[in-house]
Design an enzyme around this catalytic site. Structure first.
Site, short mmCIF file in Angstrom:
data_model
loop_
_atom_site.label_atom_id
_atom_site.label_comp_id
_atom_site.label_asym_id
_atom_site.label_seq_id
_atom_site.Cartn_x
_atom_site.Cartn_y
_atom_site.Cartn_z
N LYS A 174 55.34 43.89 53.25
CA LYS A 174 56.54 43.23 52.54
C LYS A 174 57.19 44.41 52.08
O LYS A 174 56.52 45.35 52.05
CB LYS A 174 55.83 42.54 51.38
CG LYS A 174 54.81 41.50 51.81
CD LYS A 174 55.79 39.97 52.45
CE LYS A 174 54.82 39.07 52.73
NZ LYS A 174 55.63 37.79 53.37
N HIS A 304 55.60 31.04 61.73
CA HIS A 304 55.05 31.35 60.63
C HIS A 304 53.86 30.49 60.18
O HIS A 304 53.80 29.48 60.23
CB HIS A 304 56.13 30.95 59.60
CG HIS A 304 55.83 31.11 58.25
ND1 HIS A 304 55.69 30.13 57.33
CD2 HIS A 304 55.72 32.22 57.35
CE1 HIS A 304 55.31 30.46 56.12
NE2 HIS A 304 55.21 31.76 56.30
#
Length: 372
Positions: A174, A304
Site C-alpha cells: 500500500k 480484486h
C-alpha cells in the site's frame, strides 16, 4: 430434464480480523481501520436435490443491508429453473428496481448469482472454470494482505518473504500516505528486498490528478507491475490519461459496482489493467459480461479479492491474468487453495470447489430461509 429452485438459505456472517489493517484511506482520515469482513452467504437447494453455494461481502458498512435486500427479493427465484441464471438475475434486478442496479442492490443479488453458477457446475460435475471454458489450469498469484500501511517496512519485507516461500509469485504493498516521500522510501526498501519479484503498489484512490502524475513519474524507476487506484475510482478520464502517459501499467476497477461503471473506463480510452470484483459488480453473470468487453478492448485482467471465486473467472480470460491472494476468508471454508511455483491452481473439485466450515456457522449472526 428441468429442475427448479426449492429453497434458499441466507446467512449473515461477521468475520473478525486478527489485527486491524489500514490503507491510505485510514491515514488520510477518510475511514477507520478495517477490523472485520461482513459476508452474505447463500445456499441454494433444488427440487432435484442439487445444491450450490455463493457469497458476497462488504467492508466497514453495507453487510446488514445486503442481507436485508436479498431476503426481500429472493422469493422471485423460487420455482425457477436454476439453469436459466441470467433470466433469474434479471427478475431479481426488477424485483428491487426502486433502489437501482448497482451498489448494495446488486451486491446482494451477487451472492445468489454465484450460488447458481456453483450449482450449475456441481450438477455438471465440473470445476466452474471448466464449465465456463478455461484458457489455463492455473493463474499467476500475488499477495496483498502483508503490505498494509500499519505495518513497518521490516514487517512488510518479512511478510513478503514468507509469501514467496509459500509459493506466491508477486507482492503488493500500500501507498498513498499524506507524506509522499514516505511512500517512495518504503517502495524503494521493498523493491531492494524483492529484487526481480513482481511488485505492485496500491494508493487506494488517495491522490488527485496532479499528485498522481508526479507519483507515477517517480514510481517508474521501480519496475512495478502496476500502480493501482492512483485516482478516485470513478475518474475514468483521469485513469485513462495516466494509462496512456506512463510505461508502468495503471490498474483500477475494484470499487465499481456495475457493468456501465466499468464501461466508462473503456469509453474513456483506458489502456491499463481492469480489476472487476464479482461480488461488487453484481455476481458472475455481469462479471463475465464485462470480461468479454474488456478482452475485446485488449485490457489485462486482475480481479480484486475473493480468490475462491476469481480463480475460476481469471482462468477463463483469454490473456494471462493475476489473482489476488488474501487468506482472510480461508477459515470460512473446509478446503484450501493450491499455491505453488508462483501460481494458484484451479481446484479439480466441482463448482467453486469449496464447502462451508463449522467456523462459518459459528460466525453466523442471522439466517433466513426462503421457500418451504
Amino acid at each position: 430434464m428441468s429442475d427448479s429452485i426449492r429453497q434458499l438459505t441466507l446467512s449473515h456472517v461477521v468475520l473478525p480480523l486478527a489485527n486491524p489493517v489500514s490503507d491510505a484511506k485510514v491515514l488520510t482520515g477518510r475511514q477507520r481501520p478495517l477490523t472485520e469482513i461482513v459476508l452474505l452467504f447463500v445456499e441454494v437447494t433444488t427440487a432435484g436435490g442439487h445444491q450450490g453455494m455463493g457469497f458476497s461481502y462488504s467492508k466497514r458498512a453495507g453487510g446488514p443491508a445486503q442481507f436485508a435486500h436479498l431476503r426481500e427479493v429472493a422469493d422471485v427465484a423460487i420455482g425457477r429453473d436454476p439453469s436459466d441464471i441470467d433470466r433469474i438475475y434479471q427478475s431479481l434486478l426488477w424485483a428491487g428496481a426502486s433502489v437501482g442496479r448497482s451498489g448494495v442492490a446488486t451486491q446482494a443479488i451477487a451472492a445468489l448469482d454465484v450460488a447458481m453458477w456453483d450449482l450449475k457446475a456441481r450438477r455438471a460435475d465440473l470445476p466452474l472454470a471448466k464449465l465456463i471454458g478455461a484458457h489455463r489450469d492455473s493463474c499467476r498469484v500475488y499477495n496483498t494482505s502483508g503490505g498494509f500501511l500499519q505495518a513497518s517496512v521490516e514487517e512488510v519485507k518479512e511478510r513478503a518473504s514468507a509469501s514467496l516461500e509459500a509459493g506466491i509469485g508477486g507482492i503488493k504493498m500500500k501507498v498513498g500516505q499524506p507524506d509522499w516521500r514516505t511512500d517512495l522510501d518504503r517502495v524503494s526498501a521493498v523493491r531492494d528486498h524483492l529484487a526481480a519479484t513482481p511488485l505492485m503498489v496500491d494508493a487506494n484512490q488517495q491522490w488527485d490528478r496532479a499528485r498522481a502524475r508526479r507519483m507515477c513519474r517517480e514510481l517508474e524507476a521501480y519496475d512495478l507491475s502496476w500502480i493501482e487506484e492512483p485516482l478516485d475510482a470513478w475518474d475514468a478520464v483521469g485513469h485513462s490519461d495516466l494509462s496512456q502517459t506512463f510505461d508502468t501499467p495503471i490498474a483500477t476497477g475494484e470499487m465499481l459496482t456495475s457493468v456501465p461503471e466499468h464501461l466508462a473506463l473503456i469509453d474513456a480510452g483506458y489502456r491499463g489493467i481492469v480489476q472487476p470484483d464479482a461480488p461488487r459488480i453484481g455476481g458472475i453473470t455481469p462479471f463475465l459480461r464485462f470480461a468479454t468487453l474488456a478482452s475485446h478492448a485488449g485490457l489485462a485482467l486482475a480481479p480484486h479479492y475473493a480468490m475462491e471465486i476469481h480463480l475460476h473467472l481469471a482462468a477463463t480470460y483469454p490473456t494471462e491474468p493475476w489473482v489476488e491472494h488474501f487468506e482472510w476468508l480461508s477459515p470460512l471454508f473446509n478446503e484450501r487453495v493450491d499455491i505453488r511455483e508462483g501460481r494458484m491452481w484451479v481446484p479439480e473439485r466441482s463448482g467453486l470447489g469449496f464447502t462451508l466450515s463449522d467456523r462459518m456457522r459459528a460466525l453466523t449472526l442471522e439466517t433466513a430461509t426462503v421457500g418451504p
